[in-house]
Write a protein that holds these residues in place. Structure first.
Motif, PDB file in Angstrom:
ATOM      1  N   SER A 221      -8.291  40.976 -39.885  1.00 45.31           N
ATOM      2  CA  SER A 221      -7.308  40.000 -40.359  1.00 45.31           C
ATOM      3  C   SER A 221      -7.743  39.313 -41.639  1.00 45.31           C
ATOM      4  CB  SER A 221      -7.053  38.954 -39.273  1.00 45.31           C
ATOM      5  OG  SER A 221      -8.245  38.291 -38.915  1.00 45.31           O
ATOM      6  N   ILE A 222      -9.063  39.199 -41.886  1.00 45.23           N
ATOM      7  CA  ILE A 222      -9.492  38.539 -43.108  1.00 45.23           C
ATOM      8  C   ILE A 222      -9.037  39.323 -44.327  1.00 45.23           C
ATOM      9  CG2 ILE A 222     -11.743  39.676 -43.187  1.00 45.23           C
ATOM     10  CD1 ILE A 222     -11.012  36.027 -44.103  1.00 45.23           C
ATOM     11  N   VAL A 223      -9.009  40.664 -44.214  1.00 46.03           N
ATOM     12  CA  VAL A 223      -8.525  41.501 -45.326  1.00 46.03           C
ATOM     13  C   VAL A 223      -7.006  41.429 -45.434  1.00 46.03           C
ATOM     14  CG1 VAL A 223      -8.471  43.847 -46.261  1.00 46.03           C
ATOM     15  CG2 VAL A 223     -10.510  43.032 -45.053  1.00 46.03           C
ATOM     16  N   THR A 224      -6.338  41.502 -44.295  1.00 48.09           N
ATOM     17  CA  THR A 224      -4.876  41.474 -44.335  1.00 48.09           C
ATOM     18  C   THR A 224      -4.367  40.108 -44.810  1.00 48.09           C
ATOM     19  OG1 THR A 224      -4.818  40.863 -41.986  1.00 48.09           O
ATOM     20  CG2 THR A 224      -4.672  43.200 -42.536  1.00 48.09           C
ATOM     21  N   TYR A 225      -5.111  39.044 -44.526  1.00 50.88           N
ATOM     22  CA  TYR A 225      -4.702  37.731 -45.023  1.00 50.88           C
ATOM     23  C   TYR A 225      -4.785  37.673 -46.543  1.00 50.88           C
ATOM     24  CZ  TYR A 225      -4.831  35.825 -40.274  1.00 50.88           C
ATOM     25  OH  TYR A 225      -4.585  35.573 -38.958  1.00 50.88           O
ATOM     26  N   VAL A 226      -5.823  38.293 -47.106  1.00 45.15           N
ATOM     27  CA  VAL A 226      -5.942  38.333 -48.579  1.00 45.15           C
ATOM     28  C   VAL A 226      -4.805  39.160 -49.164  1.00 45.15           C
ATOM     29  CG1 VAL A 226      -7.396  39.094 -50.488  1.00 45.15           C
ATOM     30  CG2 VAL A 226      -8.441  37.994 -48.496  1.00 45.15           C
ATOM     31  N   VAL A 227      -4.498  40.292 -48.518  1.00 47.04           N
ATOM     32  CA  VAL A 227      -3.373  41.119 -48.984  1.00 47.04           C
ATOM     33  C   VAL A 227      -2.062  40.339 -48.877  1.00 47.04           C
ATOM     34  CG1 VAL A 227      -2.063  43.230 -48.561  1.00 47.04           C
ATOM     35  CG2 VAL A 227      -4.560  43.256 -48.392  1.00 47.04           C
ATOM     36  N   ALA A 228      -1.895  39.618 -47.786  1.00 50.14           N
ATOM     37  CA  ALA A 228      -0.675  38.832 -47.606  1.00 50.14           C
ATOM     38  C   ALA A 228      -0.555  37.743 -48.673  1.00 50.14           C
ATOM     39  CB  ALA A 228      -0.668  38.190 -46.211  1.00 50.14           C
ATOM     40  N   ALA A 229      -1.678  37.117 -49.033  1.00 51.59           N
ATOM     41  CA  ALA A 229      -1.636  36.110 -50.100  1.00 51.59           C
ATOM     42  C   ALA A 229      -1.237  36.746 -51.426  1.00 51.59           C
ATOM     43  CB  ALA A 229      -2.995  35.427 -50.219  1.00 51.59           C
ATOM     44  N   GLY A 230      -1.775  37.944 -51.704  1.00 56.42           N
ATOM     45  CA  GLY A 230      -1.391  38.642 -52.936  1.00 56.42           C
ATOM     46  C   GLY A 230       0.081  39.015 -52.953  1.00 56.42           C
ATOM     47  N   LEU A 231       0.600  39.511 -51.842  1.00 55.21           N
ATOM     48  CA  LEU A 231       2.022  39.856 -51.772  1.00 55.21           C
ATOM     49  C   LEU A 231       2.900  38.618 -51.940  1.00 55.21           C
ATOM     50  CD1 LEU A 231       2.009  42.421 -48.808  1.00 55.21           C
ATOM     51  CD2 LEU A 231       2.267  42.913 -51.249  1.00 55.21           C
ATOM     52  N   SER A 232       2.457  37.508 -51.408  1.00 53.20           N
ATOM     53  CA  SER A 232       3.224  36.267 -51.562  1.00 53.20           C
ATOM     54  C   SER A 232       3.286  35.843 -53.019  1.00 53.20           C
ATOM     55  CB  SER A 232       2.589  35.155 -50.714  1.00 53.20           C
ATOM     56  OG  SER A 232       2.577  35.496 -49.339  1.00 53.20           O
ATOM     57  N   LEU A 233       2.151  35.950 -53.718  1.00 57.52           N
ATOM     58  CA  LEU A 233       2.153  35.600 -55.147  1.00 57.52           C
ATOM     59  C   LEU A 233       3.059  36.538 -55.941  1.00 57.52           C
ATOM     60  CD1 LEU A 233      -1.652  34.825 -55.694  1.00 57.52           C
ATOM     61  CD2 LEU A 233       0.240  33.204 -55.533  1.00 57.52           C
ATOM     62  N   VAL A 234       3.013  37.824 -55.604  1.00 58.57           N
ATOM     63  CA  VAL A 234       3.896  38.777 -56.289  1.00 58.57           C
ATOM     64  C   VAL A 234       5.362  38.424 -56.032  1.00 58.57           C
ATOM     65  CG1 VAL A 234       4.643  41.189 -56.363  1.00 58.57           C
ATOM     66  CG2 VAL A 234       2.211  40.634 -56.279  1.00 58.57           C
ATOM     67  N   GLY A 235       5.688  38.100 -54.777  1.00 60.71           N
ATOM     68  CA  GLY A 235       7.064  37.750 -54.463  1.00 60.71           C
ATOM     69  C   GLY A 235       7.536  36.516 -55.215  1.00 60.71           C
ATOM     70  N   ILE A 236       6.690  35.489 -55.276  1.00 61.55           N
ATOM     71  CA  ILE A 236       7.079  34.277 -56.005  1.00 61.55           C
ATOM     72  C   ILE A 236       7.228  34.577 -57.489  1.00 61.55           C
ATOM     73  CG2 ILE A 236       6.312  31.958 -56.635  1.00 61.55           C
ATOM     74  CD1 ILE A 236       4.926  31.811 -53.910  1.00 61.55           C
ATOM     75  N   PHE A 237       6.320  35.375 -58.037  1.00 63.44           N
ATOM     76  CA  PHE A 237       6.381  35.716 -59.455  1.00 63.44           C
ATOM     77  C   PHE A 237       7.662  36.493 -59.779  1.00 63.44           C
ATOM     78  CE2 PHE A 237       5.330  38.735 -62.896  1.00 63.44           C
ATOM     79  CZ  PHE A 237       5.049  37.829 -63.913  1.00 63.44           C
ATOM     80  N   LEU A 238       7.967  37.505 -58.974  1.00 59.58           N
ATOM     81  CA  LEU A 238       9.180  38.278 -59.218  1.00 59.58           C
ATOM     82  C   LEU A 238      10.432  37.443 -58.980  1.00 59.58           C
ATOM     83  CD1 LEU A 238       8.223  41.718 -57.609  1.00 59.58           C
ATOM     84  CD2 LEU A 238       8.244  41.087 -60.036  1.00 59.58           C
ATOM     85  N   GLY A 239      10.360  36.523 -58.027  1.00 57.37           N
ATOM     86  CA  GLY A 239      11.507  35.654 -57.792  1.00 57.37           C
ATOM     87  C   GLY A 239      11.805  34.774 -58.977  1.00 57.37           C
ATOM     88  N   VAL A 240      10.758  34.230 -59.589  1.00 61.06           N
ATOM     89  CA  VAL A 240      10.964  33.393 -60.778  1.00 61.06           C
ATOM     90  C   VAL A 240      11.480  34.239 -61.936  1.00 61.06           C
ATOM     91  CG1 VAL A 240       9.810  31.915 -62.468  1.00 61.06           C
ATOM     92  CG2 VAL A 240       9.238  31.713 -60.035  1.00 61.06           C
ATOM     93  N   LEU A 241      10.934  35.453 -62.103  1.00 64.08           N
ATOM     94  CA  LEU A 241      11.400  36.327 -63.182  1.00 64.08           C
ATOM     95  C   LEU A 241      12.863  36.736 -63.005  1.00 64.08           C
ATOM     96  CD1 LEU A 241       8.420  38.768 -63.862  1.00 64.08           C
ATOM     97  CD2 LEU A 241       9.169  36.820 -65.236  1.00 64.08           C
TER      98      LEU A 241
END
Length: 379
Positions: A221-241
Protein backbone atom coordinates in the motif's frame (compact mmCIF):
# COMPACT_ATOMS: atom_id res chain seq x y z
CA UNK A 1 -15.10 19.70 64.71
CA UNK A 2 -12.43 22.36 64.29
CA UNK A 3 -11.80 24.32 61.10
CA UNK A 4 -8.33 25.63 60.33
CA UNK A 5 -8.53 29.07 58.67
CA UNK A 6 -5.09 29.21 57.08
CA UNK A 7 -3.55 32.22 55.34
CA UNK A 8 -0.93 31.02 52.85
CA UNK A 9 2.11 33.09 51.81
CA UNK A 10 4.14 31.06 49.33
CA UNK A 11 6.62 33.86 48.58
CA UNK A 12 7.79 33.99 52.21
CA UNK A 13 7.40 37.77 52.48
CA UNK A 14 5.64 37.52 55.86
CA UNK A 15 8.46 35.52 57.44
CA UNK A 16 11.20 37.76 55.99
CA UNK A 17 9.61 41.11 56.94
CA UNK A 18 8.64 40.17 60.49
CA UNK A 19 11.33 37.62 61.49
CA UNK A 20 8.61 35.69 63.33
CA UNK A 21 8.98 31.89 63.44
CA UNK A 22 6.38 30.17 61.30
CA UNK A 23 3.69 28.93 61.56
CA UNK A 24 1.74 31.43 63.62
CA UNK A 25 -1.61 30.30 65.04
CA UNK A 26 -4.17 31.67 67.45
CA UNK A 27 -6.26 34.82 67.38
CA UNK A 28 -3.96 37.08 69.40
CA UNK A 29 -0.78 35.85 67.75
CA UNK A 30 -2.15 36.44 64.26
CA UNK A 31 -3.43 39.90 65.23
CA UNK A 32 0.02 40.84 66.46
CA UNK A 33 1.54 39.45 63.26
CA UNK A 34 -0.70 41.53 61.00
CA UNK A 35 0.21 44.64 62.96
CA UNK A 36 3.92 43.93 62.56
CA UNK A 37 3.78 43.28 58.84
CA UNK A 38 1.50 46.31 58.34
CA UNK A 39 4.04 48.53 60.09
CA UNK A 40 6.90 46.98 58.10
CA UNK A 41 5.19 47.36 54.71
CA UNK A 42 1.70 48.93 54.63
CA UNK A 43 1.41 48.22 50.89
CA UNK A 44 1.94 44.44 51.25
CA UNK A 45 -1.11 42.47 50.08
CA UNK A 46 -0.46 39.93 52.84
CA UNK A 47 -2.00 42.42 55.29
CA UNK A 48 -5.35 42.08 53.55
CA UNK A 49 -4.96 38.30 53.34
CA UNK A 50 -4.32 37.92 57.09
CA UNK A 51 -7.17 40.29 57.96
CA UNK A 52 -9.48 38.23 55.75
CA UNK A 53 -8.40 35.07 57.60
CA UNK A 54 -9.25 36.78 60.91
CA UNK A 55 -12.65 37.83 59.56
CA UNK A 56 -13.48 34.31 58.35
CA UNK A 57 -12.50 32.85 61.73
CA UNK A 58 -14.64 35.42 63.53
CA UNK A 59 -17.66 34.65 61.35
CA UNK A 60 -17.25 30.92 62.03
CA UNK A 61 -17.10 31.53 65.75
CA UNK A 62 -20.20 33.74 65.56
CA UNK A 63 -21.91 30.76 63.95
CA UNK A 64 -20.89 28.61 66.96
CA UNK A 65 -18.18 26.72 65.06
CA UNK A 66 -14.72 25.99 66.36
CA UNK A 67 -12.11 27.81 64.27
CA UNK A 68 -8.37 28.29 64.54
CA UNK A 69 -6.72 31.03 62.50
CA UNK A 70 -3.15 30.47 61.32
CA UNK A 71 -0.53 31.85 58.94
CA UNK A 72 2.04 29.78 57.02
CA UNK A 73 4.86 31.28 54.98
CA UNK A 74 7.46 29.78 52.68
CA UNK A 75 10.91 29.68 54.21
CA UNK A 76 13.05 29.39 51.07
CA UNK A 77 13.88 31.34 47.93
CA UNK A 78 13.21 28.35 45.67
CA UNK A 79 9.69 27.15 44.92
CA UNK A 80 10.44 23.59 45.95
CA UNK A 81 11.97 24.72 49.22
CA UNK A 82 9.05 27.07 49.92
CA UNK A 83 6.51 24.31 49.27
CA UNK A 84 8.37 21.89 51.53
CA UNK A 85 8.51 24.53 54.27
CA UNK A 86 4.76 25.13 53.98
CA UNK A 87 4.12 21.38 54.09
CA UNK A 88 6.15 21.06 57.31
CA UNK A 89 4.28 24.00 58.87
CA UNK A 90 0.93 22.46 57.96
CA UNK A 91 2.00 19.19 59.58
CA UNK A 92 2.87 21.11 62.73
CA UNK A 93 -0.52 22.87 62.75
CA UNK A 94 -2.33 19.56 62.28
CA UNK A 95 -0.42 18.02 65.21
CA UNK A 96 -1.01 21.08 67.38
CA UNK A 97 -4.74 21.70 66.79
CA UNK A 98 -6.04 18.46 65.19
CA UNK A 99 -8.44 20.24 62.78
CA UNK A 100 -11.01 18.33 60.73
CA UNK A 101 -11.05 20.66 57.72
CA UNK A 102 -9.36 23.74 56.31
CA UNK A 103 -10.35 27.05 54.78
CA UNK A 104 -7.52 28.43 52.69
CA UNK A 105 -7.10 32.20 52.29
CA UNK A 106 -4.76 33.45 49.54
CA UNK A 107 -4.06 36.77 47.87
CA UNK A 108 -2.70 35.66 44.49
CA UNK A 109 -2.75 32.85 41.95
CA UNK A 110 0.81 31.99 42.99
CA UNK A 111 -0.32 31.24 46.55
CA UNK A 112 -3.28 29.25 45.25
CA UNK A 113 -0.90 26.69 43.76
CA UNK A 114 -0.16 25.47 47.29
CA UNK A 115 -3.72 24.15 47.51
CA UNK A 116 -2.77 20.51 46.62
CA UNK A 117 -0.33 20.51 49.57
CA UNK A 118 -3.13 21.51 51.94
CA UNK A 119 -5.56 19.02 50.38
CA UNK A 120 -3.10 16.17 50.94
CA UNK A 121 -3.35 16.77 54.68
CA UNK A 122 -6.84 18.16 55.32
CA UNK A 123 -10.17 18.34 53.49
CA UNK A 124 -10.49 21.86 52.08
CA UNK A 125 -13.97 23.31 52.55
CA UNK A 126 -13.34 26.64 50.84
CA UNK A 127 -10.70 28.76 49.11
CA UNK A 128 -10.96 32.50 49.71
CA UNK A 129 -8.90 34.65 47.35
CA UNK A 130 -8.36 38.24 48.46
CA UNK A 131 -7.59 40.96 45.93
CA UNK A 132 -7.33 44.63 46.80
CA UNK A 133 -10.37 46.30 45.28
CA UNK A 134 -8.46 49.11 43.54
CA UNK A 135 -6.12 46.61 41.85
CA UNK A 136 -8.62 43.83 41.07
CA UNK A 137 -8.75 44.25 37.29
CA UNK A 138 -5.03 44.95 36.99
CA UNK A 139 -3.95 41.97 39.10
CA UNK A 140 -6.37 39.57 37.45
CA UNK A 141 -5.13 40.61 34.01
CA UNK A 142 -1.53 40.28 35.16
CA UNK A 143 -1.94 36.72 36.42
CA UNK A 144 -3.96 35.68 33.38
CA UNK A 145 -1.21 37.01 31.12
CA UNK A 146 1.44 35.33 33.25
CA UNK A 147 -0.29 31.95 33.07
CA UNK A 148 -0.82 32.39 29.33
CA UNK A 149 2.87 33.07 28.70
CA UNK A 150 3.85 30.12 30.90
CA UNK A 151 1.87 27.68 28.73
CA UNK A 152 4.27 26.65 25.96
CA UNK A 153 1.67 25.02 23.71
CA UNK A 154 -0.75 27.95 23.95
CA UNK A 155 2.08 30.39 23.41
CA UNK A 156 3.25 28.67 20.24
CA UNK A 157 -0.32 28.33 18.98
CA UNK A 158 -1.32 31.99 19.40
CA UNK A 159 1.75 34.19 19.65
CA UNK A 160 3.73 32.64 16.78
CA UNK A 161 0.95 33.04 14.13
CA UNK A 162 0.19 36.57 15.34
CA UNK A 163 3.89 37.46 15.21
CA UNK A 164 4.25 36.06 11.68
CA UNK A 165 1.14 37.95 10.62
CA UNK A 166 2.47 41.22 12.00
CA UNK A 167 5.73 40.67 10.14
CA UNK A 168 3.98 39.84 6.86
CA UNK A 169 1.51 42.76 6.91
CA UNK A 170 4.13 45.53 6.30
CA UNK A 171 5.44 43.64 3.25
CA UNK A 172 1.93 43.16 1.87
CA UNK A 173 1.12 46.83 2.45
CA UNK A 174 4.33 47.83 0.65
CA UNK A 175 3.76 45.67 -2.41
CA UNK A 176 -0.04 45.44 -2.54
CA UNK A 177 -3.15 47.29 -1.47
CA UNK A 178 -4.53 47.37 2.11
CA UNK A 179 -7.33 45.02 1.02
CA UNK A 180 -4.81 42.39 -0.08
CA UNK A 181 -2.87 42.81 3.18
CA UNK A 182 -5.99 42.31 5.31
CA UNK A 183 -7.07 39.33 3.20
CA UNK A 184 -3.63 37.74 3.50
CA UNK A 185 -3.55 38.21 7.27
CA UNK A 186 -7.05 36.78 7.63
CA UNK A 187 -6.13 33.81 5.46
CA UNK A 188 -3.02 33.13 7.54
CA UNK A 189 -4.86 33.28 10.86
CA UNK A 190 -7.76 31.20 9.49
CA UNK A 191 -5.35 28.53 8.24
CA UNK A 192 -3.64 28.34 11.62
CA UNK A 193 -6.95 28.07 13.48
CA UNK A 194 -8.17 25.28 11.20
CA UNK A 195 -4.78 23.57 11.44
CA UNK A 196 -5.06 23.41 15.23
CA UNK A 197 -8.83 23.05 15.46
CA UNK A 198 -8.97 20.02 13.15
CA UNK A 199 -5.94 18.46 14.89
CA UNK A 200 -4.06 18.30 11.59
CA UNK A 201 -0.80 18.78 13.48
CA UNK A 202 -1.42 15.60 15.50
CA UNK A 203 -2.20 13.64 12.34
CA UNK A 204 0.92 14.89 10.56
CA UNK A 205 3.01 14.07 13.62
CA UNK A 206 1.94 10.42 13.29
CA UNK A 207 2.60 10.23 9.53
CA UNK A 208 6.38 9.50 9.76
CA UNK A 209 5.79 6.65 12.22
CA UNK A 210 3.07 5.18 10.01
CA UNK A 211 5.25 5.42 6.89
CA UNK A 212 8.20 3.88 8.73
CA UNK A 213 6.04 1.01 10.00
CA UNK A 214 4.66 0.41 6.49
CA UNK A 215 8.16 0.34 4.99
CA UNK A 216 9.49 -2.06 7.60
CA UNK A 217 6.46 -4.31 7.19
CA UNK A 218 6.92 -4.45 3.41
CA UNK A 219 3.41 -3.26 2.64
CA UNK A 220 2.33 -2.83 -0.98
CA UNK A 221 0.00 0.00 0.00
CA UNK A 222 2.89 2.41 0.55
CA UNK A 223 3.67 2.20 -3.19
CA UNK A 224 0.05 2.36 -4.28
CA UNK A 225 -0.50 5.41 -2.06
CA UNK A 226 2.35 7.21 -3.83
CA UNK A 227 0.86 6.21 -7.20
CA UNK A 228 -2.55 7.41 -6.04
CA UNK A 229 -1.07 10.77 -5.00
CA UNK A 230 0.53 11.11 -8.44
CA UNK A 231 -2.72 10.27 -10.22
CA UNK A 232 -4.55 12.82 -8.09
CA UNK A 233 -2.07 15.53 -9.05
CA UNK A 234 -2.43 14.60 -12.72
CA UNK A 235 -6.22 14.74 -12.43
CA UNK A 236 -6.17 18.17 -10.79
CA UNK A 237 -3.68 19.46 -13.35
CA UNK A 238 -5.71 18.21 -16.31
CA UNK A 239 -8.89 19.52 -14.73
CA UNK A 240 -7.46 23.01 -14.47
CA UNK A 241 -6.14 22.82 -18.05
CA UNK A 242 -9.58 21.79 -19.30
CA UNK A 243 -10.92 25.26 -18.46
CA UNK A 244 -9.08 26.61 -21.51
CA UNK A 245 -11.25 24.38 -23.72
CA UNK A 246 -14.43 26.18 -22.66
CA UNK A 247 -15.75 28.61 -25.28
CA UNK A 248 -15.74 32.27 -24.26
CA UNK A 249 -15.91 33.47 -20.68
CA UNK A 250 -17.88 31.18 -18.40
CA UNK A 251 -19.12 31.67 -14.81
CA UNK A 252 -16.92 30.44 -11.99
CA UNK A 253 -19.39 27.68 -11.13
CA UNK A 254 -19.23 26.28 -14.66
CA UNK A 255 -15.43 26.32 -14.60
CA UNK A 256 -15.44 24.45 -11.28
CA UNK A 257 -17.78 21.80 -12.71
CA UNK A 258 -15.52 21.45 -15.75
CA UNK A 259 -12.53 20.85 -13.46
CA UNK A 260 -14.48 18.18 -11.56
CA UNK A 261 -15.66 16.52 -14.80
CA UNK A 262 -12.13 16.28 -16.19
CA UNK A 263 -10.47 15.28 -12.93
CA UNK A 264 -12.96 12.67 -11.69
CA UNK A 265 -11.64 9.73 -13.78
CA UNK A 266 -8.10 10.33 -12.52
CA UNK A 267 -9.24 10.83 -8.93
CA UNK A 268 -11.35 7.68 -9.08
CA UNK A 269 -8.35 5.82 -10.49
CA UNK A 270 -6.25 7.14 -7.60
CA UNK A 271 -8.81 5.94 -5.07
CA UNK A 272 -9.05 2.58 -6.84
CA UNK A 273 -5.25 2.22 -6.81
CA UNK A 274 -5.01 3.02 -3.10
CA UNK A 275 -7.87 0.65 -2.26
CA UNK A 276 -6.29 -2.12 -4.33
CA UNK A 277 -3.00 -1.70 -2.49
CA UNK A 278 -4.77 -1.98 0.84
CA UNK A 279 -6.54 -5.10 -0.44
CA UNK A 280 -3.22 -6.64 -1.51
CA UNK A 281 -1.84 -6.03 1.97
CA UNK A 282 -4.74 -8.01 3.36
CA UNK A 283 -4.01 -10.87 0.94
CA UNK A 284 -0.31 -10.90 1.85
CA UNK A 285 -1.14 -11.09 5.55
CA UNK A 286 -2.73 -14.49 4.87
CA UNK A 287 -5.22 -13.93 7.65
CA UNK A 288 -8.33 -13.63 5.52
CA UNK A 289 -9.75 -10.57 3.83
CA UNK A 290 -12.06 -8.34 5.82
CA UNK A 291 -15.25 -7.45 3.99
CA UNK A 292 -14.87 -3.69 4.13
CA UNK A 293 -11.53 -3.89 2.29
CA UNK A 294 -13.15 -5.93 -0.47
CA UNK A 295 -15.78 -3.25 -0.86
CA UNK A 296 -13.37 -0.29 -1.08
CA UNK A 297 -12.49 -0.59 -4.82
CA UNK A 298 -16.16 -0.84 -5.77
CA UNK A 299 -17.01 2.19 -3.66
CA UNK A 300 -14.27 4.21 -5.38
CA UNK A 301 -15.60 3.33 -8.85
CA UNK A 302 -19.24 3.90 -7.83
CA UNK A 303 -18.56 7.35 -6.38
CA UNK A 304 -16.53 8.28 -9.48
CA UNK A 305 -19.41 7.28 -11.78
CA UNK A 306 -22.00 9.26 -9.82
CA UNK A 307 -19.89 12.42 -9.57
CA UNK A 308 -18.96 12.20 -13.26
CA UNK A 309 -22.62 11.79 -14.15
CA UNK A 310 -23.73 14.88 -12.24
CA UNK A 311 -20.87 17.00 -13.61
CA UNK A 312 -21.63 15.87 -17.16
CA UNK A 313 -25.34 16.62 -16.66
CA UNK A 314 -24.65 20.25 -15.69
CA UNK A 315 -22.18 20.75 -18.53
CA UNK A 316 -24.58 19.27 -21.05
CA UNK A 317 -27.33 21.57 -19.80
CA UNK A 318 -25.00 24.48 -20.57
CA UNK A 319 -24.36 22.97 -24.03
CA UNK A 320 -20.66 22.64 -23.22
CA UNK A 321 -20.69 18.85 -23.62
CA UNK A 322 -21.93 16.93 -26.67
CA UNK A 323 -24.90 14.57 -26.12
CA UNK A 324 -24.13 10.97 -25.30
CA UNK A 325 -24.98 8.57 -28.10
CA UNK A 326 -24.76 4.80 -28.34
CA UNK A 327 -25.60 2.77 -31.47
CA UNK A 328 -27.16 5.77 -33.15
CA UNK A 329 -29.39 6.46 -30.17
CA UNK A 330 -28.94 9.92 -28.65
CA UNK A 331 -29.39 10.05 -24.89
CA UNK A 332 -30.87 13.13 -23.24
CA UNK A 333 -29.06 14.80 -20.29
CA UNK A 334 -31.53 13.36 -17.80
CA UNK A 335 -31.18 9.86 -19.23
CA UNK A 336 -27.39 10.26 -19.17
CA UNK A 337 -27.49 11.20 -15.49
CA UNK A 338 -29.79 8.27 -14.73
CA UNK A 339 -27.43 5.85 -16.49
CA UNK A 340 -24.43 7.02 -14.45
CA UNK A 341 -26.42 6.87 -11.18
CA UNK A 342 -27.71 3.38 -11.95
CA UNK A 343 -24.19 2.33 -12.93
CA UNK A 344 -22.81 3.61 -9.62
CA UNK A 345 -25.53 1.80 -7.67
CA UNK A 346 -24.94 -1.44 -9.57
CA UNK A 347 -21.18 -1.31 -8.96
CA UNK A 348 -21.77 -0.59 -5.29
CA UNK A 349 -24.18 -3.50 -4.97
CA UNK A 350 -21.67 -5.80 -6.68
CA UNK A 351 -19.09 -4.78 -4.10
CA UNK A 352 -21.49 -5.45 -1.25
CA UNK A 353 -22.43 -8.85 -2.70
CA UNK A 354 -18.79 -9.84 -3.22
CA UNK A 355 -17.84 -8.70 0.26
CA UNK A 356 -20.73 -10.67 1.74
CA UNK A 357 -19.72 -13.84 -0.10
CA UNK A 358 -15.96 -13.73 0.48
CA UNK A 359 -15.77 -11.95 3.82
CA UNK A 360 -17.66 -13.44 6.72
CA UNK A 361 -16.64 -11.06 9.50
CA UNK A 362 -19.16 -9.16 11.54
CA UNK A 363 -19.14 -5.42 12.20
CA UNK A 364 -17.85 -5.99 15.74
CA UNK A 365 -14.93 -8.03 14.38
CA UNK A 366 -14.04 -5.28 11.93
CA UNK A 367 -14.04 -2.63 14.65
CA UNK A 368 -11.93 -4.79 16.96
CA UNK A 369 -9.46 -5.52 14.17
CA UNK A 370 -9.09 -1.81 13.38
CA UNK A 371 -8.43 -1.02 17.05
CA UNK A 372 -5.81 -3.78 17.19
CA UNK A 373 -4.08 -2.36 14.10
CA UNK A 374 -3.94 1.11 15.64
CA UNK A 375 -2.65 -0.31 18.90
CA UNK A 376 0.21 -2.15 17.12
CA UNK A 377 1.39 0.94 15.25
CA UNK A 378 4.51 2.48 16.90
CA UNK A 379 4.22 5.96 18.31
Amino acid sequence: MTSLVCCVDRSGEVARKTSVPMPVSGWEAVRSLVTEIGLADPEDASVNCILEALRVARDLRDGREEAVVAVVSGGSDSRVGADRSIAAQLDELVDRHDPTSAIVVVDSAEDERVLPIVESRLPVDSVDRVVVRQAHDLESSYYLLKQFLADEELRSTVLVPVGIGLLVVPSLLFWFSPEVAIAGLSGLLGTVLLYKGLAIDEYLADVPDRVRAALYAGKVSIVTYVVAAGLSLVGIFLGVLSISELPGSQPLVVEAIQIVYAAVPWLAGAALTAATGRLLDELIRDEGIRSHFLNLPFVAVAVGLVVRGFAGYFLEQERLLPPLSAGGIVVSPTQRLALFIVGGIVVSLLGVALASDMGGDRLEDVIDAEEDDRGRQPR
